[in-house]
Design a protein around this motif. Structure first.
Motif, mmCIF file in Angstrom:
data_model
loop_
_atom_site.group_PDB
_atom_site.id
_atom_site.type_symbol
_atom_site.label_atom_id
_atom_site.label_comp_id
_atom_site.label_asym_id
_atom_site.label_seq_id
_atom_site.Cartn_x
_atom_site.Cartn_y
_atom_site.Cartn_z
ATOM 1 N N GLU A 411 0.099 0.424 1.091
ATOM 2 C CA GLU A 411 -1.000 0.528 0.305
ATOM 3 C C GLU A 411 -1.611 -0.776 -0.118
ATOM 4 N N ALA A 412 -0.986 -1.730 -0.670
ATOM 5 C CA ALA A 412 -1.499 -2.889 -0.929
ATOM 6 C C ALA A 412 -2.290 -3.725 0.345
ATOM 7 N N LYS A 413 -1.601 -3.433 1.544
ATOM 8 C CA LYS A 413 -2.346 -4.044 2.814
ATOM 9 C C LYS A 413 -3.854 -3.124 3.019
ATOM 10 N N LEU A 414 -3.908 -1.914 2.755
ATOM 11 C CA LEU A 414 -5.111 -1.122 3.030
ATOM 12 C C LEU A 414 -6.062 -1.564 1.961
ATOM 13 N N ARG A 415 -5.699 -1.854 0.573
ATOM 14 C CA ARG A 415 -6.686 -2.390 -0.311
ATOM 15 C C ARG A 415 -7.140 -3.734 -0.206
ATOM 16 N N ARG A 416 -6.516 -4.517 0.651
ATOM 17 C CA ARG A 416 -6.966 -5.978 1.086
ATOM 18 C C ARG A 416 -8.007 -5.768 1.989
ATOM 19 N N MET A 417 -8.089 -4.835 2.668
ATOM 20 C CA MET A 417 -9.065 -4.808 4.074
ATOM 21 C C MET A 417 -10.486 -4.919 3.071
ATOM 22 N N PRO A 418 -11.438 -5.367 3.975
ATOM 23 C CA PRO A 418 -12.683 -5.533 3.411
ATOM 24 C C PRO A 418 -13.546 -4.234 3.466
ATOM 25 N N ARG A 419 -14.392 -4.306 2.680
ATOM 26 C CA ARG A 419 -15.221 -3.202 2.498
ATOM 27 C C ARG A 419 -16.180 -2.797 3.799
ATOM 28 N N PRO A 420 -16.068 -1.392 3.877
ATOM 29 C CA PRO A 420 -16.873 -1.056 5.161
ATOM 30 C C PRO A 420 -18.274 -1.499 5.039
ATOM 31 N N ARG A 421 -18.837 -1.602 6.391
ATOM 32 C CA ARG A 421 -20.406 -1.925 6.460
ATOM 33 C C ARG A 421 -21.242 -0.594 6.128
ATOM 34 N N PRO A 422 -22.634 -0.689 5.832
ATOM 35 C CA PRO A 422 -23.013 0.480 5.329
ATOM 36 C C PRO A 422 -23.136 1.685 6.294
#
Length: 684
Positions: A411-422
């Motif tokens: 879960e922590a790894k998923l939260r570290r992922m950059p926000r998706p582009r628009p």
């Protein structure tokens, strides 16, 4: 400068990662121990170089390596609080880093650091996992390898597994590696070459053993997956692809119930054979075993339980029923195993959908993720076939899968992922995208995160644009004559087969012939109306068919023109067809809104530089009409505007993004002028 030990490790990793039989994408990890000078003390220090979290062996670089002080890493064994708190050890790795430490250390770091060997490979080969998931895998490991390879019972990756492997290696001095129950293999050696050779030896021996057992089954007229079930055989390629194209938007819409997904189709022989066999449902229900597999494929797939040639309407109806049941089943799985501190359920839709006779649809947050999920399920099929050939497939149990799927570290790894582009997860189809305005639109949509189908009558131009956007995980090229119903259907089919569906269509294909009324021929009139009026109608109709089947809404954008409103000289055919396109926007906005499909238009003017139309003779014709040199036409257009600024293709592309991005979601039926201000073309 790269340390020689790290350089050797990178080369070894790249070789191992290049062969899909050795390990899967982003799966496994490798390490090497060596000595370097501590820049603070000037003394030698022992270091561990190990693949960091999220890296891929096949493309590993120095930036993907974590670098740790070996003495500090091994000292963690003295403060290890036990298996119930082993997740805390990942944070402790940060206190062992050498300098900035490179990439974030992965959960498998302890496996490498605690092992008393200079070099180690942890891999996920199909043959190795087949042995690891066989019901009597431990006995088979002894039969194949004797005391040369040890057996390690299943344990979730972590610090304790590292201790287990180190202890087993110490207790078995002749061992060159081990089979990790339910998981994969680990091998070690005194040199990089020795570790690599031992990894390949274990894999080859497991492969050879499985192949021999499969030969014995074949000699008896048997197959690891059982007999072929009548009615489940693969359909002929053309029929199979046509059915896949019809089903893809439906399946994608179902798989996107919780959040939008991009799709991928796999109809390889391996997949089609598995889908035709009698043990399909039983094995699919057991789920995958290797953590790298089910983290990407979910624990089980959705399996369509109808014959390959069942009526399409019946398959669509059955898919809806199976999807509802799958979601209920997944929610029940979560409820069975969730604890008060478990992360929230991430979504109950399937990542893998198996359709006998047709193939496998896989889904993810982008094309690469969807494709890799399919590749992992192919790995899982190979694992199941191998395990069934030598024994009985016995993956790790459901509770263990849940512990990994909803692991706090994951879960922590998923939260570290950059926000998706628009525009992430959106599939865009742009006609006339091989040059000029269409190319600029394709480039902008891809930059904003969309998957793009670059369609053009000139296939070479389309292919060049698609390649420049980043390859087939981002864009594909399609040759399409938009005046042809056959071509337009094939273009939309190509989009849904490549990415699962269509969300955003830009009707940009066009041409112009500038002539006075008395010189305009019927052919001039028909050609322009065929390409722009009829072509836009055909593209919108076929794309809307896919969008309605998806049930995810969508966008249709027409690149019309200032000329759809402004009456200029010597331009009757072009301006009339642009007026036709402009009214199509209004008509379709009113009709398709019930399906959540928005239809808008862009009215450019004076786009000379970079324009395919102007370069093809239109510029010379318009320059002659206005009595200016062709090279000054762009500035001529600019000077007659309110803003006195030249319009470029990227300005039109920006308008398309504005209409289809996240900010104007309540807007439909609008025409946006991109003309630097032409008062005669104001909307009123």
């Amino acid at each position: 400068m790269t340390h020689p030990t790290a350089a050797d490790l990178i080369a070894r990793s790249n070789r191992l990662g290049a062969d899909p039989r050795t390990t899967n994408y982003a799966g496994g990890n490798t390490s090497a121990k060596g000595t370097a000078t501590d820049p603070v003390t000037g003394e030698d220090v022992e270091l561990l170089w190990v693949k960091g979290s999220g890296g891929d062996l096949g493309t590993l670089t120095e930036q993907n390596l974590a670098v740790l002080r070996l003495d500090r890493l091994r000292a963690l064994a003295d403060v290890y609080p036990g298996v119930e708190r082993e997740d805390e050890m990942v944070a402790a790795f940060d206190y062992c880093l050498h300098g900035k430490g490179g990439a974030a250390p992965s959960i498998d770091t302890a496996m490498h650091g605690l092992l008393d060997a200079a070099h180690a490979d942890h891999l996920h080969p199909d043959a190795g996992i087949a042995l690891a998931t066989a019901a009597d895998g431990e006995a088979l490991t002894r039969e194949i390898f004797g005391d040369r390879v040890a057996w390690v019972p299943w344990r979730r990756p972590g610090f304790q597994l590292g201790l287990d492997i180190a202890a087993i290696a110490d207790a078995n001095p002749r061992a060159i590696g081990c089979i990790l129950g339910g998981h994969g293999i680990t091998a070690w050696g005194a040199t990089s070459d020795e570790a690599e050779a031992r990894s390949l030896e274990i894999i080859a021996a497991a492969e050879g053993f499985i192949v021999e057992r499969e030969r014995r089954l074949a000699a008896q007229g048997r197959h690891a997956f059982g007999a072929v079930v009548p009615g489940r055989e693969a359909l002929p390629r053309a029929e199979r692809r046509a059915r896949a194209a019809a089903l893809a938007p439906v399946v994608r819409g179902l798989a996107s119930t919780d959040r939008p997904q991009v799709g991928h189709l796999t109809d390889s022989d391996v997949v089609l054979d598995f889908l035709s066999r009698e043990r399909l449902e039983v094995l699919a229900a057991l789920g995958t075993s290797c953590p790298d597999h089910f983290l990407r494929t979910k624990v089980t797939p959705l399996v369509v339980d109808l014959p390959a040639d069942a009526p399409l309407e019946g398959v669509v109806a059955r898919l809806a029923e199976l999807h509802a049941a799958y979601r209920e089943g997944y929610a029940a799985y979560y409820a069975r195993h969730a604890t008060p501190d478990s992360p929230p359920m991430r979504g109950a839709d399937p990542a893998i959908v198996l359709v006998p006779g047709v193939g496998m649809f896989s889904f993810g947050k982008d094309k690469q993720t969807a494709r890799v999920a399919g590749e992992f399920y192919v790995n899982a099929i190979n694992v199941m076939r191998g395990a069934e050939a030598i024994s009985t497939y016995a993956p790790i149990d459901e509770a263990e899968k849940f512990r990994i799927e909803y692991w706090a570290l994951e879960e922590a790894k998923l939260r570290r992922m950059p926000r998706p582009r628009p525009l992430a997860t959106r599939v865009a189809l742009v006609t006339g995208a091989g040059s000029g305005i269409g190319r600029a639109i394709a480039e902008r949509l891809a930059a904003e995160g969309a998957c793009v189908v670059v369609a053009d009558l000139n296939l070479d131009g389309a292919q060049e644009v698609a390649a420049s956007l980043g390859g087939t995980d981002v864009a594909i090229a399609v040759r399409a004559d938009v005046t042809s119903e056959v071509d337009v259907r094939a273009m939309v089919d190509a989009a849904v087969l490549a990415f699962g569906g269509v969300d955003l269509v830009v009707n940009n294909a066009g041409l112009s012939i500038s002539k006075p009324l008395l010189e305009t021929t019927a052919r001039d009139w028909d050609l322009q109306h065929d390409v722009m009026a009829k072509g836009s109608f055909l593209v919108s109709r076929e794309a809307a068919r896919a969008m309605v089947a998806q049930g995810m809404g969508g966008d249709v954008v027409y690149i019309a023109s200032k000329n759809s409103l402004f009456a200029g000289p010597n331009n009757i055919a072009y301006s009339a067809t642009k007026a036709d396109q402009a009214h199509q926007v209004r008509l379709l906005a009113a009709e398709l809104g019930a399906h959540g499909i928005r239809v808008n238009g862009v009215n450019p003017d004076g786009v000379v530089r970079g324009s395919g139309i102007f370069a093809g003779g239109w510029g010379a014709q318009r320059a002659a009409t206005y009595g200016v040199p062709e090279e000054e036409l762009g500035q001529y257009y600019a000077q007659r505007t309110i803003l006195k600024k030249e319009v470029l293709p990227e300005h039109v592309a920006a308008a398309v993004f504005a209409l289809t991005g996240p900010d104007l979601v309540q807007t439909t039926g609008l025409h946006v002028p991109v003309d630097s201000g032409v008062a005669a073309a104001f909307l009123r």
